[in-house]
Motif scaffolding. Structure first.
Motif, PDB file in Angstrom:
ATOM      1  N   PHE A 140       0.808  -1.222   0.000  1.00 46.81           N
ATOM      2  CA  PHE A 140       0.000   0.000   0.000  1.00 46.81           C
ATOM      3  C   PHE A 140       0.840   1.270   0.000  1.00 46.81           C
ATOM      4  CE2 PHE A 140      -3.148  -3.075   1.518  1.00 46.81           C
ATOM      5  CZ  PHE A 140      -4.144  -2.817   0.597  1.00 46.81           C
ATOM      6  N   SER A 141       2.119   1.166   0.338  1.00 42.88           N
ATOM      7  CA  SER A 141       2.976   2.342   0.295  1.00 42.88           C
ATOM      8  C   SER A 141       3.239   2.778  -1.135  1.00 42.88           C
ATOM      9  CB  SER A 141       4.309   2.065   1.002  1.00 42.88           C
ATOM     10  OG  SER A 141       5.069   1.110   0.277  1.00 42.88           O
ATOM     11  N   GLN A 142       2.993   1.885  -2.088  1.00 41.11           N
ATOM     12  CA  GLN A 142       3.194   2.193  -3.496  1.00 41.11           C
ATOM     13  C   GLN A 142       1.954   2.820  -4.129  1.00 41.11           C
ATOM     14  OE1 GLN A 142       4.376  -1.528  -5.196  1.00 41.11           O
ATOM     15  NE2 GLN A 142       6.238  -1.670  -3.983  1.00 41.11           N
ATOM     16  N   LYS A 143       0.905   2.956  -3.356  1.00 37.22           N
ATOM     17  CA  LYS A 143      -0.338   3.518  -3.875  1.00 37.22           C
ATOM     18  C   LYS A 143      -0.681   4.791  -3.111  1.00 37.22           C
ATOM     19  CE  LYS A 143      -2.109  -1.151  -4.741  1.00 37.22           C
ATOM     20  NZ  LYS A 143      -3.170  -2.113  -4.415  1.00 37.22           N
ATOM     21  N   GLU A 144      -1.493   5.616  -3.726  1.00 33.40           N
ATOM     22  CA  GLU A 144      -1.986   6.780  -3.001  1.00 33.40           C
ATOM     23  C   GLU A 144      -2.946   6.314  -1.925  1.00 33.40           C
ATOM     24  OE1 GLU A 144      -3.647   9.942  -5.169  1.00 33.40           O
ATOM     25  OE2 GLU A 144      -1.992  10.127  -6.578  1.00 33.40           O
ATOM     26  N   THR A 145      -2.796   6.873  -0.730  1.00 37.15           N
ATOM     27  CA  THR A 145      -3.682   6.517   0.368  1.00 37.15           C
ATOM     28  C   THR A 145      -4.374   7.756   0.895  1.00 37.15           C
ATOM     29  OG1 THR A 145      -1.840   6.729   1.914  1.00 37.15           O
ATOM     30  CG2 THR A 145      -2.295   4.531   1.065  1.00 37.15           C
ATOM     31  N   ILE A 149      -8.431  10.944   8.470  1.00 39.05           N
ATOM     32  CA  ILE A 149      -9.153  12.065   9.056  1.00 39.05           C
ATOM     33  C   ILE A 149     -10.600  11.649   9.278  1.00 39.05           C
ATOM     34  CG2 ILE A 149      -7.643  13.800   8.032  1.00 39.05           C
ATOM     35  CD1 ILE A 149      -9.741  14.179   5.832  1.00 39.05           C
ATOM     36  N   ASP A 150     -11.246  12.367  10.182  1.00 39.15           N
ATOM     37  CA  ASP A 150     -12.644  12.090  10.490  1.00 39.15           C
ATOM     38  C   ASP A 150     -12.849  10.620  10.839  1.00 39.15           C
ATOM     39  OD1 ASP A 150     -13.305  14.742   9.938  1.00 39.15           O
ATOM     40  OD2 ASP A 150     -13.572  14.312   7.809  1.00 39.15           O
ATOM     41  N   SER A 151     -11.907  10.065  11.559  1.00 39.39           N
ATOM     42  CA  SER A 151     -11.997   8.658  11.933  1.00 39.39           C
ATOM     43  C   SER A 151     -13.049   8.474  13.013  1.00 39.39           C
ATOM     44  CB  SER A 151     -10.648   8.160  12.453  1.00 39.39           C
ATOM     45  OG  SER A 151     -10.780   6.854  12.976  1.00 39.39           O
ATOM     46  N   PRO A 152     -13.836   7.387  12.933  1.00 38.10           N
ATOM     47  CA  PRO A 152     -14.816   7.098  13.990  1.00 38.10           C
ATOM     48  C   PRO A 152     -14.155   6.516  15.239  1.00 38.10           C
ATOM     49  CG  PRO A 152     -14.834   5.346  12.372  1.00 38.10           C
ATOM     50  CD  PRO A 152     -13.904   6.408  11.837  1.00 38.10           C
ATOM     51  N   LEU A 153     -12.859   6.265  15.162  1.00 42.31           N
ATOM     52  CA  LEU A 153     -12.161   5.622  16.275  1.00 42.31           C
ATOM     53  C   LEU A 153     -11.620   6.642  17.270  1.00 42.31           C
ATOM     54  CD1 LEU A 153     -10.039   2.987  14.303  1.00 42.31           C
ATOM     55  CD2 LEU A 153     -12.378   2.758  15.182  1.00 42.31           C
ATOM     56  N   LEU A 195     -16.038   0.034  12.232  1.00 44.58           N
ATOM     57  CA  LEU A 195     -15.559   0.070  10.857  1.00 44.58           C
ATOM     58  C   LEU A 195     -16.279  -0.919   9.946  1.00 44.58           C
ATOM     59  CD1 LEU A 195     -11.708   0.337  11.506  1.00 44.58           C
ATOM     60  CD2 LEU A 195     -13.359   2.184  11.127  1.00 44.58           C
ATOM     61  N   HIS A 196     -17.211  -1.698  10.530  1.00 49.15           N
ATOM     62  CA  HIS A 196     -17.971  -2.695   9.778  1.00 49.15           C
ATOM     63  C   HIS A 196     -17.022  -3.699   9.103  1.00 49.15           C
ATOM     64  CE1 HIS A 196     -21.401  -0.105  10.442  1.00 49.15           C
ATOM     65  NE2 HIS A 196     -20.742   0.900   9.899  1.00 49.15           N
ATOM     66  N   LEU A 197     -16.037  -4.154   9.868  1.00 44.06           N
ATOM     67  CA  LEU A 197     -15.074  -5.131   9.388  1.00 44.06           C
ATOM     68  C   LEU A 197     -15.209  -6.413  10.205  1.00 44.06           C
ATOM     69  CD1 LEU A 197     -11.962  -2.788   8.979  1.00 44.06           C
ATOM     70  CD2 LEU A 197     -13.567  -3.527   7.212  1.00 44.06           C
ATOM     71  N   GLU A 209      -4.678   1.520   3.943  1.00 42.85           N
ATOM     72  CA  GLU A 209      -5.439   2.251   2.932  1.00 42.85           C
ATOM     73  C   GLU A 209      -5.787   3.662   3.395  1.00 42.85           C
ATOM     74  OE1 GLU A 209      -8.693  -0.405   2.328  1.00 42.85           O
ATOM     75  OE2 GLU A 209      -7.795  -1.344   0.564  1.00 42.85           O
ATOM     76  N   LYS A 210      -6.036   3.811   4.690  1.00 37.83           N
ATOM     77  CA  LYS A 210      -6.434   5.112   5.229  1.00 37.83           C
ATOM     78  C   LYS A 210      -5.253   5.975   5.650  1.00 37.83           C
ATOM     79  CE  LYS A 210     -10.823   4.435   4.676  1.00 37.83           C
ATOM     80  NZ  LYS A 210     -11.532   5.191   3.624  1.00 37.83           N
ATOM     81  N   GLY A 211      -4.043   5.489   5.435  1.00 38.24           N
ATOM     82  CA  GLY A 211      -2.880   6.333   5.676  1.00 38.24           C
ATOM     83  C   GLY A 211      -2.422   6.430   7.111  1.00 38.24           C
TER      84      GLY A 211
END
Length: 215
Positions: A140-145, A149-153, A195-197, A209-211
């Protein structure tokens, strides 16, 4: 006391299935409900028997374990899938996780380690290996993430999420943060719910993915 864990075994080698069967039958917590020898068998038998856990080989005829895993997880997301393989090729194992598998076991691993690990997978307590966690980070470091922000956690939940994504077990997290293991488990339940995971693999992908690991 937890109910029996209903298991489907899928491997195209009869000897391998016999070995897995022998290991599982030494622990009464596991109930083998069916066996198959191809990816197509895996899909059909999952629909018929609705197992809790599938132990599946990667390389099989007709349809391999990776494609079967992808299809099964899309139709039956509740089921836990563990790849059982002779190969420790990290590329294969990482691909299995991307398809939806919850973990893997090497066929030459000491049988005494199987029971504890499989129970941990079924009850969403099994950490990723450090190597696989690092591989996901590189992927994932090779992709834009997206920025986290605005995390529910809560702050504490985000902290625990980072440690989970690094491959740490509940016990290691509790020691690092100086909180009880029970508290860690409850935080993880809340995180998954918010997070519905469903499991730690999905949490790890979410974190990258969320950085959460960007500088």
């Amino acid at each position: 006391m937890n109910p029996s864990i209903r298991v489907l075994i899928v491997d195209d080698h009869a000897h391998a299935r016999e070995g897995i069967r022998t290991i599982l039958r030494s622990d009464p917590n596991f109930e083998i409900v069916a066996e198959g020898n191809s990816g197509l068998d895996a899909i059909r038998l999952t629909e018929e028997w609705m197992p809790d856990l599938i132990l599946m080989d990667i390389n099989m005829r007709e349809m391999d374990g990776l494609e079967a895993t992808k299809e099964i997880k899309s139709r039956f997301p509740y089921v836990k899938i563990v790849m059982v393989t002779v190969s420790d090729d990290i590329a294969h194992l990482f691909e299995a996780l991307k398809k939806g598998a919850q973990g893997y076991l090497l066929k030459n691993l000491n049988p005494s380690a199987w029971h504890e690990y499989l129970r941990a997978v079924v009850y969403d307590q099994a950490p990723l290996s450090r190597e696989l966690a690092q591989r996901i980070l590189l992927e994932f470091s090779q992709k834009e993430t997206l920025k986290a922000i605005d995390s529910p956690l809560t702050t504490r939940e985000q902290e625990i999420l980072r440690w989970v994504a690094k491959g740490m077990s509940n016990k290691e997290i509790s020691s690092t943060l100086d909180i009880s293991e029970h508290t860690v488990k409850n935080h993880l339940k809340n995180i998954l719910h918010k997070l519905h995971l469903d499991n730690r693999v999905q949490l790890t992908r979410y974190a990258y993915e969320k950085g959460y690991f960007q500088n």
